[in-house]
Each structure stands twice: as C-alpha cells, then as structure tokens.
Write a protein that holds these residues in place. Structure first.
Motif, short mmCIF file in Angstrom:
data_model
loop_
_atom_site.label_atom_id
_atom_site.label_comp_id
_atom_site.label_asym_id
_atom_site.label_seq_id
_atom_site.Cartn_x
_atom_site.Cartn_y
_atom_site.Cartn_z
N GLU A 22 106.07 70.40 45.10
CA GLU A 22 106.10 69.31 46.08
C GLU A 22 104.78 68.53 46.07
OE1 GLU A 22 107.16 68.54 50.81
OE2 GLU A 22 107.00 70.58 50.03
N ALA A 23 103.67 69.26 45.91
CA ALA A 23 102.36 68.59 45.86
C ALA A 23 102.26 67.67 44.64
CB ALA A 23 101.25 69.64 45.83
N VAL A 24 102.82 68.10 43.51
CA VAL A 24 102.83 67.25 42.32
C VAL A 24 103.68 66.01 42.55
CG1 VAL A 24 103.51 67.10 39.89
CG2 VAL A 24 102.38 69.16 40.74
N LEU A 25 104.85 66.20 43.13
CA LEU A 25 105.73 65.06 43.40
C LEU A 25 105.05 64.06 44.34
CD1 LEU A 25 109.15 66.89 43.81
CD2 LEU A 25 108.30 65.70 41.80
N ASP A 26 104.35 64.57 45.33
CA ASP A 26 103.65 63.69 46.27
C ASP A 26 102.48 62.97 45.60
OD1 ASP A 26 105.34 64.43 48.30
OD2 ASP A 26 103.98 65.91 49.18
N SER A 27 101.86 63.63 44.61
CA SER A 27 100.69 63.04 43.97
C SER A 27 101.03 61.88 43.04
CB SER A 27 99.94 64.11 43.16
OG SER A 27 100.63 64.41 41.95
N GLY A 28 102.24 61.92 42.48
CA GLY A 28 102.63 60.89 41.52
C GLY A 28 102.03 61.09 40.14
N ARG A 29 101.29 62.16 39.93
CA ARG A 29 100.72 62.46 38.61
C ARG A 29 101.51 63.60 38.01
NH1 ARG A 29 94.41 63.81 36.87
NH2 ARG A 29 94.88 64.04 34.64
N PHE A 30 102.37 63.27 37.08
CA PHE A 30 103.34 64.24 36.60
C PHE A 30 102.97 64.90 35.28
CE2 PHE A 30 106.73 61.51 38.90
CZ PHE A 30 106.35 62.07 40.12
N LEU A 31 102.09 64.30 34.49
CA LEU A 31 101.86 64.80 33.14
C LEU A 31 100.46 65.36 32.98
CD1 LEU A 31 102.99 65.17 30.29
CD2 LEU A 31 102.08 62.93 29.71
N GLN A 32 100.38 66.64 32.66
CA GLN A 32 99.13 67.30 32.28
C GLN A 32 97.99 66.94 33.23
OE1 GLN A 32 98.57 67.84 27.93
NE2 GLN A 32 96.47 67.24 28.35
N GLY A 33 98.22 67.26 34.50
CA GLY A 33 97.23 66.95 35.52
C GLY A 33 96.49 68.19 35.99
N PRO A 34 96.04 68.19 37.24
CA PRO A 34 95.23 69.30 37.75
C PRO A 34 95.97 70.64 37.80
CG PRO A 34 95.78 67.74 39.50
CD PRO A 34 96.14 67.09 38.21
N MET A 35 97.29 70.63 37.99
CA MET A 35 98.03 71.89 38.01
C MET A 35 98.05 72.54 36.63
SD MET A 35 99.16 72.85 40.99
CE MET A 35 99.56 72.22 42.63
N VAL A 36 98.18 71.74 35.59
CA VAL A 36 98.12 72.28 34.23
C VAL A 36 96.74 72.86 33.96
CG1 VAL A 36 98.16 71.70 31.77
CG2 VAL A 36 99.94 70.83 33.28
N GLU A 37 95.72 72.15 34.37
CA GLU A 37 94.35 72.64 34.16
C GLU A 37 94.12 73.96 34.90
OE1 GLU A 37 89.71 71.15 34.71
OE2 GLU A 37 91.37 69.75 35.04
N GLU A 38 94.62 74.05 36.12
CA GLU A 38 94.47 75.31 36.87
C GLU A 38 95.23 76.43 36.19
OE1 GLU A 38 95.49 77.19 41.30
OE2 GLU A 38 95.52 75.02 41.02
N PHE A 39 96.44 76.12 35.71
CA PHE A 39 97.23 77.11 35.00
C PHE A 39 96.50 77.59 33.75
CE2 PHE A 39 100.88 77.69 31.87
CZ PHE A 39 101.12 79.01 32.23
N GLU A 40 95.93 76.68 32.99
CA GLU A 40 95.18 77.05 31.79
C GLU A 40 94.01 77.96 32.13
OE1 GLU A 40 95.78 73.22 28.82
OE2 GLU A 40 94.29 73.08 30.43
#
Length: 388
Positions: A22-40
C-alpha cells in the motif's frame, strides 16, 4: 471425492506485506525504488555477503551472473542433469553450452565425482543446484573449481536459508542466485536476487539489469530490462524477517512426515547430511516403483485423488528434454555445433536415470495445521496398504 484437500505449497502473507505494498502504491514509485533497496540490504545481511542485487526472477539472476563472470559464446558450464530447466537454458541464453553432470545418488544434487569427466578447456563455471533445499557438496565442488580456475555459481532457487557446514548458501561460491517465486520458502510474488562478495560482479549485474545504462542516457554495455518492481520488493523486505520462522516450521513438519513414513517399503525418505541445515523446499521421498508396482506419476495422481497434493517434477533428465536432446538453441544447432569440444549429448547417466520421475515432495508449508499433517500421514499409509 476426498474428504479433505491438503495443498503442497502456498504463499504466506501478513499485515506488513499489505502495508508495504500500500505504501508503494501511495508513493507512485513502482520500479526499483526504496523497497527494493531495503530488500537487497536485508538479503545481503541474511546471506552474509557484501552485495545482493535484485532482479526480475531467478532465471534472469542466473543469466546475469553468467554474463558478469565473462561467459563467452561457446564457453561451457557444468550443470546437474536433474533440476528445473532454467539452470541449463539460462546458459544457452547467454550463448554458452551446458554440460550435464550426474547427480549424487543420495542427495540428488550435483555429483562432484563426475566433474572431471565434464571438464574441457572451454569450461568457465560449475553450477551446483541446492535441489529441494539440501545443499550440494560444496567443499568438493569448490576445491575442484579452485584447482581448475573455474567460477562457482550457486543455484539456490530452492534453498533460502539452507546452510552447509554453517555457511548460508549463496555465500559459498563466487555468486549465488535465488528465486522468489510464489511457492518458494519466501516470496516476492516474482523476483530473483544475485548475491556475491565480488564488487565488480555486483556492479556489472546492476548495470546489466537496467539496459546497460550508466545514468539516464548513456548505454555503456548491452544490457537487459531485468529490474525488480518496488511492489515485489515491498513483499520481499517483509518476508525476509519471517524466513527463519517459516523454515523452522517447514523443518518440523518435514522431519515428522519423513520419520513417520520411513517404515514404508515402497517409499524412501531422502538423505539429509548431518552437517547441513536443510531448507525443505520439498519434503522429498523416493518411490520404489518395483515395490509399489506403480510409476511416480501414478502415485502422485492417486494421492491427489485422495486429497493430498504432492510435487512431482523433473520426470526426465535435462539431457532428454527436447530443447537439449535435439541440440536446438535459438532455433538452430547453435551453440553445440559451434563448440569445438562438443560433448556427447546422447547421455544415460546412472544416478539420474535411477531417480528421474520417482521423487515426490510432500506437503510441508508453514500454514499446515495438525489435522492437515495427520491427514497426510494417514492417507499415505492407507494408500500403501492398497499396494500389498
């Protein structure tokens, strides 16, 4: 119609996964953003490596790893002959030649005693697969690779959290490749990760996964669009925190099933070495088809009709798959015909021939409750009585 149906695998999602998405959807940044970096960052820390590079799936993870270690057209990669097809097709997609080794008869992983037969002066890498979640014999494989100056690329697509002599898979070789498909021990929905301590390899993979671009406009190498979406990263970063708990539950269920069914003459639980931590992507058993009087496929079908879903894959060795049996890569004879060290692909390797088609994976996912587990045990035992 069975009274109950027990699924062999299912993804497990909690509140954090939903909140992250939901936070990603709200952010509007869908591709390789902060969630991917945190996951890495979390995955690198969990595996114990300096770098984890998220990509679109496990197959592209292997492709990029091969590219990054410098695989050239016609170069060879030694792979096991019993595994999911992309272990070998990824080699072909990078214009390399998969050379099929036999498997360890007890573990079903790459047979290190068969590596010498597969070696040529075009061999670049060895790719052990930690099949079903049991680590391959990495000491022997790494020693062989070091002796012959080869890369070791771990296909850890089924082995999240497995350990070999205390080392987490994906940190033992030069490169590790993981899949986070929906049915794996943890999932990003679809996705993959490459792990390594080699900074140059990691940087090359980061470049390759995003069109070979340095910055916004400059294409510095021939790359791909193999990036992970931030929605996938949002699932993954929550799942990493739960992997140890998931695996503990998988281990408890699997060991109980294999122990309580071990006395059946027609079913043989797979071997687990004492120096490994099995990830139990499968709770694997081997069917003695002579005692059962049925093929593995027939046993799989009968159990499914009784409400117990099992895994039944890898029915044919990879060298018997049409894409390899007919020597067709890129819809032609390339790369085999271009390889001056062309190997004999008319193979019949004894260990894989004895195993292929005869293994089943029992239901072992963490969502199973006590009634499910008892039903699996009772159903399999009752089915065995019909074989007498």
């Amino acid at each position: 119609m069975a009274d109950r149906h027990v699924s062999v695998a299912e993804p497990i999602l909690g509140d954090e996964e939903y909140e992250n998405v939901e936070a990603v959807l709200d952010s509007g940044r869908f591709l390789q953003g902060p969630m991917v970096e945190e996951f890495e960052d979390k995955w690198a820390d969990y595996v114990g490596v300096d770098h984890a590079v998220a990509v679109s799936n496990g197959t592209t993870a292997i492709q990029l790893a091969l590219n990054a270690v410098g695989l050239e057209p016609g170069d060879e990669v030694i792979v096991p002959s019993l595994t999911f097809g992309s272990t070998a097709t990824a080699v072909v997609h990078q214009a390399g030649v998969p050379v099929f080794a036999d498997i360890d008869r007890e573990l079903y992983t790459l047979d290190h005693t068969d590596l010498e037969r597969c070696l040529s002066d075009r061999t670049v890498a060895v790719m052990p697969v930690h099949l079903y979640g049991h680590p391959a014999e990495m000491d022997e494989i790494c020693a062989f690779a070091e002796k012959h100056d080869l890369y070791v690329i771990e296909d850890a697509a089924q082995a999240h959290g497995a350990r070999y002599r205390g080392e987490t898979v994906g940190s033992i070789g030069d490169v590790g490749c993981f899949s986070f498909y929906a049915t794996k021990n943890i999932t990003t929905g679809e996705g993959g990760v490459v792990t390594t301590d080699n900074e140059a390899i990691a940087e090359q993979i980061r470049l390759l996964r995003s069109h070979g671009m340095a910055g916004r406009d400059q294409h510095v190498t021939l790359g791909y669009n193999y990036r992970m979406s931030d929605i996938n990263g949002a699932l993954g970063t929550a799942q990493v925190d739960r992997l140890e708990g998931f695996n503990e539950r998988r281990r408890d269920i699997s060991e109980r099933l294999l122990s309580e069914l071990a006395d059946l003459e027609w079913l043989e639980p797979a071997t687990v070495r004492e120096y490994v931590d099995h990830a139990y992507f499968w709770a694997p058993v081997e069917i003695d088809t002579e005692v059962a009087g049925m093929t593995g496929k027939e046993v799989w079908r009968e159990l499914d009709e009784r409400g117990v879903e099992t895994r039944h894959r890898y029915v044919d060795p990879l060298y018997d798959q049409p894409v390899f049996e007919n020597h067709r890569g890129f819809n032609s004879e390339f790369p085999w015909s271009a390889n001056e060290h062309d190997h004999d692909y008319d193979l019949s390797l004894p260990n894989v021939e004895a195993v292929a088609g005869n293994t089943l994976g029992l239901p072992n996912h963490p969502n199973l409750d006590e009634a499910d587990i008892e039903y699996v045990i009772e159903t399999i035992r009752a089915f065995g009585e019909t074989l007498d």
